[in-house]
Design a protein around this motif. Structure first.
Motif, mmCIF file in Angstrom:
data_model
loop_
_atom_site.group_PDB
_atom_site.id
_atom_site.type_symbol
_atom_site.label_atom_id
_atom_site.label_comp_id
_atom_site.label_asym_id
_atom_site.label_seq_id
_atom_site.Cartn_x
_atom_site.Cartn_y
_atom_site.Cartn_z
ATOM 1 N N ALA A 18 0.605 -1.339 -0.439
ATOM 2 C CA ALA A 18 0.261 -0.303 0.043
ATOM 3 C C ALA A 18 1.178 1.579 0.153
ATOM 4 C CB ALA A 18 -0.924 -0.172 1.534
ATOM 5 N N LEU A 22 0.635 4.121 -3.478
ATOM 6 C CA LEU A 22 -0.887 4.459 -3.190
ATOM 7 C C LEU A 22 0.340 6.229 -2.644
ATOM 8 C CD1 LEU A 22 -3.712 2.506 -0.924
ATOM 9 C CD2 LEU A 22 -3.628 3.701 -4.047
ATOM 10 N N HIS A 44 -7.234 -7.216 -0.005
ATOM 11 C CA HIS A 44 -6.925 -5.845 1.033
ATOM 12 C C HIS A 44 -5.833 -5.421 -0.643
ATOM 13 C CE1 HIS A 44 -4.667 -2.082 1.857
ATOM 14 N NE2 HIS A 44 -5.771 -1.843 2.337
ATOM 15 N N THR A 45 -4.694 -6.556 -0.338
ATOM 16 C CA THR A 45 -3.465 -5.703 -1.669
ATOM 17 C C THR A 45 -3.973 -6.161 -2.961
ATOM 18 O OG1 THR A 45 -2.177 -6.951 0.137
ATOM 19 C CG2 THR A 45 -1.177 -6.517 -2.605
ATOM 20 N N THR A 48 -5.882 -2.534 -3.763
ATOM 21 C CA THR A 48 -4.695 -2.051 -3.552
ATOM 22 C C THR A 48 -4.993 -1.394 -5.328
ATOM 23 O OG1 THR A 48 -4.569 -1.754 -1.122
ATOM 24 C CG2 THR A 48 -3.012 -0.574 -3.043
ATOM 25 N N ARG A 51 -7.454 -1.197 -7.461
ATOM 26 C CA ARG A 51 -7.150 0.314 -7.351
ATOM 27 C C ARG A 51 -6.355 1.432 -7.904
ATOM 28 N NH1 ARG A 51 -6.641 3.716 -1.272
ATOM 29 N NH2 ARG A 51 -6.839 5.728 -2.157
#
Length: 686
Positions: A18, A22, A44-45, A48, A51
């Motif tokens: 992250a 990000l 979550h990875t 990300t 995204r």
């Protein structure tokens, strides 16, 4: 983390990933390498990475990562996954991918999630599917401000101003507090609808409600004022804005340019703290779209010499359009060469502009070369090429190209049919024109518009089928425009039908009382049929009312410079040499037995007593003389005239091409006339 083996802990690895993906110093390339080394990325990875790609120049990668996650990982997409991957689909305008994702979200019982719904609204609007967007919007149980904003902004951007206003009203009624993003959408709708009164109300509403006004909202207000034509309001707002960016300055410049205040627009450009290509484009296109093509090209040359900004596709399209209007082929060729030298990608807009430029400058071969050199051809590229062939009188070739367009699975549009019908008109293809016109709605689903009816009247009228042309007009489901009656009047001039000419002229003047061309055409019909009392009556009426025949103007380009001639012009610095050459031409024409056709002086309202001398002063003859003097013998003499070429000038150009062994390409208001060795490729209608 590698040394301590923390990297192999999914939670710790997700934290590192992250950060690498990000944070402001992030590098997508490095982040992807980190991701590829994580043995078992957690959900979550995966989210990300999707995204990050969705917001990157490579949104397609976000969709591919999503598919990889579904097939390779033990995780199923959750409510955070779908907004990111739906955004990626919106970025590539893929409706089918978006619909599939919508279905997956419903299958996962996440269809009612407001964040996913908001993403779907954006997706459907981006893909032009207003119905689906609105359906998703109505199914949201508790709409947040983002839901309303997405829908209002999307409707405004697609020209549905009334619906945007209605939603704004409903938003207030449901107690959802608008924010600055809402107001940007509403102001955009005002600008699209050109509703200054409501736009002013919105600006006062913003002040009353205490909505935060940032630079984006200020620019939206400024844009609304300029597009609605209120430069006073725009200037007042501009002067009090504490912060201005390039958008602010460009909006003001564009506003002045569109209202014809070019000096002020140029002053804004010169005083901008930082000029970017968008500002130059606004002024260049402003000149071009308002018929100031010479000024547009002058500014384009200034941009190139200044090297302040690099011309982009929009610049080149505007410059090429200006070249097409002026007949400035040398300049157009330089722009074409610049495109190749700079490695600029040929999109359909640029291709269309190049085809249009070469066609209107008289080189249909180069237009065809451009057409066949590109891999991608949309409906506008095909339509432009059909139009080029039509204006050069190559009707059969235009029809053949139309057939090949359909074989290529390109659906014709309204413009395509206008061009096809024009091709039939110029080539005298009556039967084919009728067939295409009658097929428009039942076969292609395109309802004929006023331009199509004008073309049909022209096709029938040129062929002498005047009664049939009148019958078509009488059966029109829409009100005939001035172009329809003008086509009939022009046909009446060709065939000398006084009764119908008077009918067409009366209707034409009802629609456009200032149309001096209508009087001139009717005067020609009277003269052709020997009704001199009618000629005198019309001339007297024009004198009394102050109407004057539009002055003939011819242009010719030599060494990249446009030279302009008016009838009887002696303002050119080389006038002495031009008139000397013209005298020489007259002598040679007389020696060849050419007798001036003085009947064509009947087109003039103010007749000169020296009729032969008056004929010799027509602007295209001055341009021909100039071309013989200064255009290289190996090159054709290309002339652009604003009015229809009279029969005498047509005959003179034909004979000059033979006597001087020169190719002459003459474009008038309606078509091209190609002269070579005393031959002409066009039909005579005089």
């Amino acid at each position: 983390m590698l040394r301590t083996r923390l990297f192999f802990d999914p939670y710790s690895a997700s934290k590192l990933f992250a950060a690498s993906a990000l944070l402001p110093f992030s590098s997508l390339e490095y982040a992807r390498k980190v991701f590829d080394q994580i043995p078992k990325p957690n959900l979550h990875t995966w989210n990300t990475l999707i995204r990050v790609y969705a917001s990157s120049p490579e949104p397609l990668q976000g969709i591919l990562i999503f598919l990889r996650m579904v097939h390779e990982s033990p995780y199923y997409p959750n409510k955070f996954t779908f907004p990111f991957v739906i955004k990626a689909a919106a970025e590539i305008f893929s409706l089918c991918v978006g619909q599939a994702l919508h279905g997956l979200a419903i299958k996962a019982s996440l269809g009612a999630d407001v964040f996913i719904s908001n993403s779907l609204i954006h997706l459907y609007l981006s893909c032009g599917d207003l119905d689906s967007a609105y359906r998703v919007f109505t199914m949201i149980g508790e709409k947040d401000v983002v839901s309303w904003n997405s829908m209002i902004t999307g409707l405004a951007q697609r020209g549905c101003a009334e619906m945007a206003f209605q939603l704004f009203q409903e938003m207030e009624e449901e107690g959802v507090k608008p924010n600055d993003v809402t107001m940007v959408g509403v102001l955009s709708a005002c600008a699209k609808k050109l509703d200054l009164e409501f736009g002013r109300w919105v600006c006062s509403y913003i002040e009353r409600k205490g909505i935060r006004v940032d630079l984006t909202l200020s620019n939206a207000m400024l844009d609304m004022y300029t597009k609605c034509g209120s430069l006073e309001d725009a200037k007042r707002l501009f002067d009090i804005m504490e912060e201005k960016d390039i958008v602010t300055w460009t909006t003001m410049l564009d506003g002045y340019a569109k209202l014809g205040e070019y000096e002020t627009a140029k002053l804004v450009l010169d005083t901008m703290p930082r000029q970017d290509i968008a500002a130059w484009n606004a002024l260049i296109s402003g000149y071009e779209q308002n018929g100031k093509s010479k000024e547009a090209l002058s500014l384009y040359h200034e941009l190139q010499q200044s090297q302040i900004a690099k011309p982009d596709g929009i610049t080149l399209v505007s410059a090429l359009s200006a070249c097409a209007q002026l007949g400035a082929m040398e300049t157009g060729e330089c722009i074409h060469a610049y495109v190749r030298e700079q490695g600029i990608k040929f999109n359909c807009h640029l291709t269309t502009s190049l085809i249009d430029m070469y066609s209107k400058c008289g080189d249909i071969k180069k237009a065809l070369d451009v057409f066949y050199s590109v891999d991608r051809r949309d409906v506008f590229v095909w339509s432009a090429m059909i139009a080029g062939l039509a204006m050069h009188g190559q009707g059969r070739d235009a029809i053949d190209l139309f057939s090949r367009m359909q074989e290529a699975m390109i659906k014709p549009n309204s413009v395509t049919f206008t061009n096809v019908l024009c091709a039939c008109s110029h080539a005298g293809l009556v039967k084919e024109g009728k067939t295409f016109f009658n097929q428009m709605e039942p076969v292609y689903g395109i309802r004929p518009g006023v331009q199509h009816y004008s073309c049909m009247v022209d096709i029938l009228g040129r062929a002498g089928l005047l009664e049939e042309a009148v019958e078509i007009i009488e059966k029109m489901p829409i009100l005939p425009s001035d172009s329809v009656w003008g086509a009939l009047l022009g046909a009446c001039q060709i065939h000398g039908n006084v009764k119908l000419a008077e009918l067409a002229c009366r209707h034409l003047l009802e629609l456009d009382p200032e149309n001096n061309g209508a009087y001139v055409l009717l005067s020609n019909v009277y003269a052709k049929t020997g009704k001199w009392d009618g000629v005198s009556r019309l001339r007297k009426h024009m004198r009394v009312t102050g109407l004057k025949k539009e002055q003939g103007c011819s242009r010719i380009e030599v060494n990249g410079v446009i030279h302009e001639f008016l009838a009887g012009d002696n303002c050119h610095p080389l006038s002495k040499e031009i008139y000397s050459k013209l005298d020489e031409i007259v002598v040679r024409l007389k020696s060849a037995g050419c007798v001036p056709n003085k009947s064509h002086l009947l087109q003039l309202i103010e007749e000169d007593e020296m009729q032969e001398h008056a004929l010799n002063l027509h602007s295209e003859k001055l341009a021909i003389a100039f071309g013989l003097l200064y255009v290289e013998v190996s090159q054709p003499i290309r002339i652009i005239k604003n009015l229809r070429v009279c029969g005498d000038c047509h005959s003179v150009a034909k004979l000059v091409s033979s006597l001087y062994n020169r190719e002459i390409i003459l474009r008038d208001r309606y078509r091209f006339h190609h002269f070579s060795g005393g031959n002409c490729s066009c039909k005579d209608y005089w």
